[in-house]
Design a protein around this motif. Structure first.
Motif, PDB file in Angstrom:
ATOM      1  N   ALA A 108      84.109  19.725 -13.647  1.00  0.00           N
ATOM      2  CA  ALA A 108      83.883  19.320 -12.403  1.00  0.00           C
ATOM      3  C   ALA A 108      83.060  20.064 -11.378  1.00  0.00           C
ATOM      4  CB  ALA A 108      85.481  19.210 -11.750  1.00  0.00           C
ATOM      5  N   ARG A 109      83.063  21.597 -11.574  1.00  0.00           N
ATOM      6  CA  ARG A 109      82.162  22.179 -10.627  1.00  0.00           C
ATOM      7  C   ARG A 109      80.685  22.044 -11.058  1.00  0.00           C
ATOM      8  NH1 ARG A 109      85.665  26.871 -11.973  1.00  0.00           N
ATOM      9  NH2 ARG A 109      86.744  27.485  -9.809  1.00  0.00           N
ATOM     10  N   SER A 110      80.597  21.872 -12.383  1.00  0.00           N
ATOM     11  CA  SER A 110      79.018  21.447 -12.671  1.00  0.00           C
ATOM     12  C   SER A 110      78.382  20.124 -12.025  1.00  0.00           C
ATOM     13  CB  SER A 110      79.024  21.499 -14.086  1.00  0.00           C
ATOM     14  OG  SER A 110      77.624  21.154 -14.322  1.00  0.00           O
ATOM     15  N   ALA A 113      78.284  20.738  -8.086  1.00  0.00           N
ATOM     16  CA  ALA A 113      77.016  21.437  -7.806  1.00  0.00           C
ATOM     17  C   ALA A 113      75.748  20.587  -7.886  1.00  0.00           C
ATOM     18  CB  ALA A 113      77.039  22.735  -8.831  1.00  0.00           C
ATOM     19  N   SER A 114      75.634  19.831  -9.011  1.00  0.00           N
ATOM     20  CA  SER A 114      74.499  19.037  -9.243  1.00  0.00           C
ATOM     21  C   SER A 114      74.541  17.919  -8.174  1.00  0.00           C
ATOM     22  CB  SER A 114      74.736  18.177 -10.403  1.00  0.00           C
ATOM     23  OG  SER A 114      73.698  17.195 -10.824  1.00  0.00           O
ATOM     24  N   SER A 124      76.016  27.175  -5.261  1.00  0.00           N
ATOM     25  CA  SER A 124      76.202  27.583  -6.690  1.00  0.00           C
ATOM     26  C   SER A 124      77.472  27.145  -7.064  1.00  0.00           C
ATOM     27  CB  SER A 124      75.932  29.019  -7.066  1.00  0.00           C
ATOM     28  OG  SER A 124      77.149  29.671  -6.290  1.00  0.00           O
ATOM     29  N   GLU A 125      77.697  27.039  -8.573  1.00  0.00           N
ATOM     30  CA  GLU A 125      78.972  26.581  -9.146  1.00  0.00           C
ATOM     31  C   GLU A 125      80.101  27.508  -8.724  1.00  0.00           C
ATOM     32  OE1 GLU A 125      78.998  25.527 -13.112  1.00  0.00           O
ATOM     33  OE2 GLU A 125      76.941  24.554 -13.212  1.00  0.00           O
ATOM     34  N   GLU A 126      79.568  28.946  -8.680  1.00  0.00           N
ATOM     35  CA  GLU A 126      80.675  29.778  -8.518  1.00  0.00           C
ATOM     36  C   GLU A 126      81.339  29.699  -6.786  1.00  0.00           C
ATOM     37  OE1 GLU A 126      77.810  30.293  -9.519  1.00  0.00           O
ATOM     38  OE2 GLU A 126      78.212  30.698 -11.803  1.00  0.00           O
TER      39      GLU A 126
END
Length: 363
Positions: A108-110, A113-114, A124-126
């Motif tokens: 989900a983070r990826s 972020a995209s 960023s994903e972090e």
């Protein structure tokens, strides 16, 4: 497309049944997928834009049938665009909400972020803080999970009634268009042309007036029109013009309110069971559509019987919907526990149509 090559009628029936099941199931999943990918006003715009595929498809069917009168060719032409679906799906991301609900946080983070990068936002994903919704037990996302929660269960049953009534009225009227025009092509064309402005009305109403007020108002208007049809004497006016006009107004209102149900139901259902909730509502709607085919037989006994049934369905649907909460501007619930925190309206609240337009505008 395979249906067009069936050599015998029984195999045609089986394939055509599979096409119907797949078509409704695919649209349900696609709609839920779309509203989970968007937020705020774009959730309404993109979700309701999908509703225009219904009148567009019906209009396309009329044109194709007029150009290619052979049924096999018609099936092949209208199904040809479906070949592109697997290719187009490749470019669509999975629903972040669904991934989060399933505990797949990194995926989900990826995706988020995209999406931020495509919208020219540096993140960023972090930096994306995601927490999985708390759940009291493991669930598979089925209709059984919905029925375990009392408030969600009541909301679902009300929606079942709404979907059944809307489908029953819409298809019941549509199946009688031939009595108004006398031609098959003109029947379909009238229905498709009426569908476009009704879907546009649904889109504008959902964006500006929320879910409760537009749905309840349009369904109530349809019910009043059906009641008026019962009171107008038959055989007095040329071509039963007042009844025809009132029936067309009812069809327009029901078509618009039916489109609204997709959005309202999806927003009431939690992410973990949203597909099951909307899918089961769609299933109940098909039952209403099937029963609508009997209206012709009942009309032979008395033309007042179908009209009285339509009027009852509309007025009951509008009345029980008064107890459903407004979802305009509210966050989508991710779990049944979150949905349970949104209560049904009390009797002294049912005529308060308050929407949170500011929250919707911020998103």
């Amino acid at each position: 497309m395979a249906t067009s090559f069936m050599p015998v009628f029984p195999s045609f029936i089986i394939m055509w049944w599979l096409v119907g099941v797949a078509a409704v199931a695919n649209f349900t999943v696609a709609f839920v997928w779309t509203i989970e990918l968007a937020a705020g006003k774009w959730k309404v715009i993109l979700g309701m834009a999908m509703q225009f595929t219904w009148p567009f498809g019906r209009g396309m069917a009329v044109v194709v049938a007029w150009i290619f009168p052979n049924w096999r060719t018609i099936f092949q032409v209208v199904s040809a665009p479906c070949i592109l679906a697997p290719i187009m799906i490749y470019f669509l991301p999975e629903s972040p909400r669904w991934l989060i609900a399933k505990g797949r946080i990194s995926e989900a983070r990826s995706i988020l972020a995209s999406g931020a990068k495509r919208n020219k936002k540096v993140i960023s994903e972090e930096e994306i803080d995601i927490k999985q919704p708390k759940s009291s037990n493991q669930r598979k996302g089925t209709i059984v999970d919905i029925m375990k929660y009392p408030k969600l269960r009541i909301k679902t049953f009300i929606m079942y009634c709404n979907w059944f009534s809307s489908s029953f009225m819409l298809y019941g009227i549509a199946l009688n268009w031939q009595g108004l025009t006398g031609g098959l092509f003109m029947n379909f064309l009238i229905a498709a042309l009426l569908d476009f402005p009704s879907k546009l009305l649904a889109l504008v109403s959902l964006a500006w007036f929320g879910r409760r007020l537009p749905y309840i108002s349009l369904t109530f208007i349809a019910g009043i029109c059906f009641v008026a049809c019962l009171l107008i004497p038959r055989g007095v006016y040329p071509n039963e013009l007042p009844i025809v006009v009132l029936s067309m107004i009812s069809s327009f209102c029901v078509s618009a309110s039916f489109a609204m149900l997709w959005m309202w139901t999806s927003e009431l259902m939690p992410t973990t069971v949203r597909n099951a909730g909307v899918g089961s509502c769609s299933f109940v709607a098909r039952i209403g559509g099937i029963l609508a085919t009997t209206m012709g037989v009942l009309a032979e006994i008395s033309p007042l019987i179908p009209t009285a049934m339509f009027a009852s369905s509309a007025l009951i649907s509008a009345t029980i919907s008064l107890f459903l909460p407004e979802t305009h501007g509210a966050p989508l619930p991710d779990s049944p526990e979150e949905s349970e925190k949104v209560p049904l309206l009390q009797l002294n609240q049912v005529f308060k149509f308050k929407i949170n337009r500011n929250e919707e505008a911020k998103k």
